[in-house]
Scaffold this motif. Structure first.
Motif, PDB file in Angstrom:
ATOM      1  N   ALA A 182      -3.213   1.698  -4.288  1.00 39.99           N
ATOM      2  CA  ALA A 182      -2.953   3.134  -4.145  1.00 39.99           C
ATOM      3  C   ALA A 182      -4.128   3.947  -4.670  1.00 39.99           C
ATOM      4  CB  ALA A 182      -1.682   3.520  -4.897  1.00 39.99           C
ATOM      5  N   PRO A 183      -4.331   5.143  -4.106  1.00 37.05           N
ATOM      6  CA  PRO A 183      -5.386   6.027  -4.610  1.00 37.05           C
ATOM      7  C   PRO A 183      -4.982   6.764  -5.892  1.00 37.05           C
ATOM      8  CG  PRO A 183      -4.293   7.018  -2.725  1.00 37.05           C
ATOM      9  CD  PRO A 183      -3.714   5.647  -2.867  1.00 37.05           C
ATOM     10  N   VAL A 184      -3.682   6.830  -6.152  1.00 38.79           N
ATOM     11  CA  VAL A 184      -3.183   7.533  -7.342  1.00 38.79           C
ATOM     12  C   VAL A 184      -2.129   6.666  -8.032  1.00 38.79           C
ATOM     13  CG1 VAL A 184      -1.861   9.523  -8.162  1.00 38.79           C
ATOM     14  CG2 VAL A 184      -3.626   9.841  -6.416  1.00 38.79           C
TER      15      VAL A 184
ATOM     16  N   LYS B  92       0.833  -1.202   0.000  1.00 42.26           N
ATOM     17  CA  LYS B  92       0.000   0.000   0.000  1.00 42.26           C
ATOM     18  C   LYS B  92       0.866   1.250   0.000  1.00 42.26           C
ATOM     19  CE  LYS B  92      -4.050  -2.096   2.148  1.00 42.26           C
ATOM     20  NZ  LYS B  92      -5.125  -1.955   3.171  1.00 42.26           N
ATOM     21  N   THR B  93       0.445   2.240  -0.761  1.00 40.31           N
ATOM     22  CA  THR B  93       1.202   3.486  -0.850  1.00 40.31           C
ATOM     23  C   THR B  93       0.272   4.620  -1.246  1.00 40.31           C
ATOM     24  OG1 THR B  93       3.206   4.460  -1.789  1.00 40.31           O
ATOM     25  CG2 THR B  93       1.809   3.197  -3.298  1.00 40.31           C
ATOM     26  N   ASP B  94       0.767   5.858  -1.216  1.00 43.69           N
ATOM     27  CA  ASP B  94      -0.055   7.003  -1.635  1.00 43.69           C
ATOM     28  C   ASP B  94      -0.050   7.146  -3.160  1.00 43.69           C
ATOM     29  OD1 ASP B  94      -0.755   7.848   0.983  1.00 43.69           O
ATOM     30  OD2 ASP B  94       1.222   8.747   1.220  1.00 43.69           O
ATOM     31  N   ILE B  95       1.162   7.153  -3.736  1.00 41.05           N
ATOM     32  CA  ILE B  95       1.294   7.255  -5.186  1.00 41.05           C
ATOM     33  C   ILE B  95       2.059   6.034  -5.685  1.00 41.05           C
ATOM     34  CG2 ILE B  95       2.161   8.598  -7.135  1.00 41.05           C
ATOM     35  CD1 ILE B  95       2.038  11.094  -5.438  1.00 41.05           C
ATOM     36  N   LEU B  96       1.446   5.275  -6.563  1.00 36.88           N
ATOM     37  CA  LEU B  96       2.118   4.139  -7.186  1.00 36.88           C
ATOM     38  C   LEU B  96       2.696   4.613  -8.513  1.00 36.88           C
ATOM     39  CD1 LEU B  96       2.793   1.119  -7.103  1.00 36.88           C
ATOM     40  CD2 LEU B  96       0.666   0.717  -8.360  1.00 36.88           C
ATOM     41  N   ILE B  97       4.010   4.561  -8.622  1.00 37.05           N
ATOM     42  CA  ILE B  97       4.693   5.046  -9.817  1.00 37.05           C
ATOM     43  C   ILE B  97       5.115   3.860 -10.667  1.00 37.05           C
ATOM     44  CG2 ILE B  97       6.618   6.417 -10.693  1.00 37.05           C
ATOM     45  CD1 ILE B  97       6.721   7.743  -7.887  1.00 37.05           C
ATOM     46  N   ILE B  98       4.695   3.844 -11.908  1.00 38.93           N
ATOM     47  CA  ILE B  98       5.073   2.762 -12.819  1.00 38.93           C
ATOM     48  C   ILE B  98       6.196   3.282 -13.713  1.00 38.93           C
ATOM     49  CG2 ILE B  98       4.268   1.233 -14.654  1.00 38.93           C
ATOM     50  CD1 ILE B  98       1.479   1.440 -13.317  1.00 38.93           C
TER      51      ILE B  98
ATOM     52  N   LEU C 146     -11.257   0.114  -7.906  1.00 40.39           N
ATOM     53  CA  LEU C 146     -12.219  -0.308  -6.895  1.00 40.39           C
ATOM     54  C   LEU C 146     -13.348   0.702  -6.760  1.00 40.39           C
ATOM     55  CD1 LEU C 146      -9.709  -1.552  -4.154  1.00 40.39           C
ATOM     56  CD2 LEU C 146     -10.688  -2.818  -6.080  1.00 40.39           C
ATOM     57  N   GLU C 147     -14.395   0.330  -6.018  1.00 38.83           N
ATOM     58  CA  GLU C 147     -15.565   1.193  -5.865  1.00 38.83           C
ATOM     59  C   GLU C 147     -15.222   2.520  -5.201  1.00 38.83           C
ATOM     60  OE1 GLU C 147     -18.794  -0.776  -3.973  1.00 38.83           O
ATOM     61  OE2 GLU C 147     -18.997  -2.311  -5.522  1.00 38.83           O
ATOM     62  N   ASP C 148     -14.208   2.528  -4.333  1.00 42.43           N
ATOM     63  CA  ASP C 148     -13.838   3.763  -3.642  1.00 42.43           C
ATOM     64  C   ASP C 148     -12.919   4.657  -4.477  1.00 42.43           C
ATOM     65  OD1 ASP C 148     -11.501   2.349  -3.585  1.00 42.43           O
ATOM     66  OD2 ASP C 148     -11.241   2.402  -1.408  1.00 42.43           O
ATOM     67  N   GLY C 149     -12.668   4.249  -5.737  1.00 46.77           N
ATOM     68  CA  GLY C 149     -11.849   5.064  -6.622  1.00 46.77           C
ATOM     69  C   GLY C 149     -10.368   4.759  -6.574  1.00 46.77           C
ATOM     70  N   THR C 150      -9.947   3.867  -5.662  1.00 48.10           N
ATOM     71  CA  THR C 150      -8.533   3.500  -5.580  1.00 48.10           C
ATOM     72  C   THR C 150      -8.236   2.384  -6.592  1.00 48.10           C
ATOM     73  OG1 THR C 150      -8.923   1.888  -3.810  1.00 48.10           O
ATOM     74  CG2 THR C 150      -8.426   4.161  -3.159  1.00 48.10           C
ATOM     75  N   PHE C 151      -6.955   2.056  -6.717  1.00 49.76           N
ATOM     76  CA  PHE C 151      -6.531   1.107  -7.751  1.00 49.76           C
ATOM     77  C   PHE C 151      -5.715  -0.036  -7.157  1.00 49.76           C
ATOM     78  CE2 PHE C 151      -6.878   5.313  -9.607  1.00 49.76           C
ATOM     79  CZ  PHE C 151      -7.618   5.102 -10.759  1.00 49.76           C
ATOM     80  N   ILE C 152      -5.844  -1.205  -7.785  1.00 48.22           N
ATOM     81  CA  ILE C 152      -4.956  -2.329  -7.502  1.00 48.22           C
ATOM     82  C   ILE C 152      -4.220  -2.668  -8.790  1.00 48.22           C
ATOM     83  CG2 ILE C 152      -4.789  -4.777  -6.934  1.00 48.22           C
ATOM     84  CD1 ILE C 152      -7.057  -4.428  -4.983  1.00 48.22           C
ATOM     85  N   VAL C 153      -2.909  -2.588  -8.741  1.00 46.63           N
ATOM     86  CA  VAL C 153      -2.066  -2.921  -9.889  1.00 46.63           C
ATOM     87  C   VAL C 153      -1.322  -4.209  -9.564  1.00 46.63           C
ATOM     88  CG1 VAL C 153      -0.081  -2.222 -11.291  1.00 46.63           C
ATOM     89  CG2 VAL C 153      -1.816  -0.529 -10.644  1.00 46.63           C
ATOM     90  N   THR C 154      -1.423  -5.174 -10.464  1.00 51.63           N
ATOM     91  CA  THR C 154      -0.782  -6.476 -10.278  1.00 51.63           C
ATOM     92  C   THR C 154       0.304  -6.660 -11.326  1.00 51.63           C
ATOM     93  OG1 THR C 154      -2.899  -7.352  -9.483  1.00 51.63           O
ATOM     94  CG2 THR C 154      -1.181  -8.953 -10.057  1.00 51.63           C
ATOM     95  N   THR C 155       1.460  -7.168 -10.904  1.00 51.08           N
ATOM     96  CA  THR C 155       2.580  -7.376 -11.833  1.00 51.08           C
ATOM     97  C   THR C 155       2.488  -8.756 -12.492  1.00 51.08           C
ATOM     98  OG1 THR C 155       4.086  -8.413 -10.240  1.00 51.08           O
ATOM     99  CG2 THR C 155       4.016  -5.993 -10.292  1.00 51.08           C
TER     100      THR C 155
ATOM    101  N   LYS D 193       3.743   9.235   0.321  1.00 51.91           N
ATOM    102  CA  LYS D 193       4.653   8.093   0.173  1.00 51.91           C
ATOM    103  C   LYS D 193       4.535   7.518  -1.234  1.00 51.91           C
ATOM    104  CE  LYS D 193       7.130   4.791   2.456  1.00 51.91           C
ATOM    105  NZ  LYS D 193       8.284   4.967   3.315  1.00 51.91           N
ATOM    106  N   CYS D 194       5.671   7.061  -1.786  1.00 55.42           N
ATOM    107  CA  CYS D 194       5.687   6.508  -3.143  1.00 55.42           C
ATOM    108  C   CYS D 194       6.233   5.081  -3.172  1.00 55.42           C
ATOM    109  CB  CYS D 194       6.552   7.363  -4.073  1.00 55.42           C
ATOM    110  SG  CYS D 194       5.879   8.992  -4.424  1.00 55.42           S
ATOM    111  N   HIS D 195       5.725   4.305  -4.107  1.00 55.84           N
ATOM    112  CA  HIS D 195       6.275   2.979  -4.399  1.00 55.84           C
ATOM    113  C   HIS D 195       6.416   2.890  -5.912  1.00 55.84           C
ATOM    114  CE1 HIS D 195       7.091  -1.247  -3.233  1.00 55.84           C
ATOM    115  NE2 HIS D 195       6.745  -1.482  -4.481  1.00 55.84           N
ATOM    116  N   LEU D 196       7.534   2.335  -6.377  1.00 61.80           N
ATOM    117  CA  LEU D 196       7.814   2.285  -7.809  1.00 61.80           C
ATOM    118  C   LEU D 196       7.883   0.846  -8.309  1.00 61.80           C
ATOM    119  CD1 LEU D 196       9.790   4.652  -6.370  1.00 61.80           C
ATOM    120  CD2 LEU D 196      10.087   5.241  -8.782  1.00 61.80           C
ATOM    121  N   ILE D 197       7.319   0.630  -9.482  1.00 62.66           N
ATOM    122  CA  ILE D 197       7.388  -0.673 -10.166  1.00 62.66           C
ATOM    123  C   ILE D 197       8.210  -0.482 -11.435  1.00 62.66           C
ATOM    124  CG2 ILE D 197       6.085  -2.506 -11.323  1.00 62.66           C
ATOM    125  CD1 ILE D 197       3.652  -1.740  -9.677  1.00 62.66           C
TER     126      ILE D 197
END
Length: 353
Positions: free
Chosen positions: A109-111, A3-9, A92-101, A28-32
């Motif tokens: 993340a919400p963004v 979980k993070t605030d901004i998921l950076i691809i 998701l229904e709340d507007g957040t996202f799940i990204v799977t590798t 907070k950021c997480h990068l893929i």
């Protein structure tokens, strides 16, 4: 689930600078990244290549730029999922996202900020019928660890900067280096061409032109290549080697991101550059070379600017009821997530008698 605030691809320069800008906003950021290390093209393709248009750096090597960006963002403790490609996205229904590798790692993340440069790179492979049988068994399309070639016989094919630069570099590591190009002329930096000529004259590089590799020899591993040389009469001969490295460049592709429902134009993601570089899907942004808009320039410094504005928009999504007041770092200082603080020395208040 990460979980993070901004998921950076994408962990190239634009993605790495996003970590710093987001950190100033306490995000907070997480990068893929599909590559095994941060830096994108700068670390994977041309780490030793100088860049001349980064503000305050008249000249900086691409690899050094990556190191400085990592150092700049370190205090904000970014997370990394490296060696994995972002494959699917679910809103998701709340507007957040799940990204799977592609390896099943899930991120929430919400963004989402797509900073994938020109996309995922696929090597341009020579048309050799059995080359696929030797991939990772002596055939490599990129040189990642030069130590792999220590005391080995290496054949490099290509006529650009990469082929020239690695041929020069490996003369001090490999037992034998052979450079093959289908033309006599090379498209590369003049000093590199001259250096190869010098090394050839000294017997440190075997140069075969005009010629091309048409076959690979071996059973479980490369043991040699078949070369067709075209001079007055075409002739074929074999060269014994442990590795064959065809360096014909990389072809950029958006990859799975192209199937995420984003508006695409000429292999780039269309964004709203009048506001915040958001895509047609709210909450998903595209920054850096991966995006397109009227007047777009594919420059690293433009990616830095886009990342800064994107973070401001991300803050509003994540904190809808808060108002952010821009403060200059020279005034407010920087508080890292690791407990560190950077600030300018405070002025001394003292009366003059």
């Amino acid at each position: 689930m990460i979980k993070t605030d901004i998921l950076i691809i994408g962990a190239g320069p634009t993605g790495l600078f996003t970590v710093f800008e987001a950190g100033l906003l306490k995000l907070k950021c997480h990068l893929i990244d599909a590559l095994p290390q941060p830096g994108g093209q700068c670390s994977e393709i041309y780490p030793k290549k100088p860049i001349y248009d980064i503000p305050a750096y008249p000249e900086i090597l691409a690899g050094d730029l990556t190191e400085k960006l990592l150092e700049q963002g370190k205090q904000f403790e970014p997370g990394f999922t490296l060696g994995e490609r972002a494959d699917t996205i679910e809103k998701l229904e709340d507007g957040t996202f799940i990204v799977t590798t592609n390896k099943g790692t899930k991120h929430h993340a919400p963004v989402v900020a797509i900073a994938g440069g020109l996309g995922s790179f696929e090597p341009r492979k020579p048309k050799i019928h059995n080359i696929h049988l030797f991939e990772d068994k002596g055939v490599e399309y990129m040189i990642k660890d030069p130590e792999v070639y220590r005391n080995k016989k290496v054949v490099i094919a290509g006529g650009g900067d990469s082929a020239l630069d690695w041929s020069i570099f490996l003369t001090n590591i490999a037992k034998e280096v052979t450079l093959i190009h289908r033309r006599n002329e090379f498209r590369g930096a003049l000093d590199s061409v001259e250096k190869v000529q010098e090394l050839k004259n000294k017997g440190k590089i075997n140069l075969i032109t005009p010629a091309e590799v048409v076959g690979i020899l071996g059973e479980d591993h490369v043991s040699g290549v078949v070369v067709e040389q075209a001079q007055h009469i075409k002739k074929e001969f074999e060269i014994e080697c442990d590795h064959f490295v065809p360096l014909f460049g990389l072809s950029p592709k958006l990859g799975p991101i192209a199937n995420w429902g984003l508006e695409i134009e000429k292999n780039a993601i269309k964004v709203n550059n009048a506001l915040d570089y958001q895509t047609n899907v709210p909450g998903i942004f595209a920054i850096g070379d991966v995006n397109t808009y009227p007047g777009k320039l594919k420059l690293i410094l433009c990616g830095f600017h886009e990342a800064t504005l994107m973070c401001q928009a991300a803050y509003k999504i994540i904190n809808p009821n808060k108002k952010y007041v821009l403060k200059y770092t020279t005034v407010s200082g920087i508080d890292g997530f690791d407990g560190t603080r950077k600030e300018a020395p405070k002025a001394v208040v003292k009366a003059i008698e």
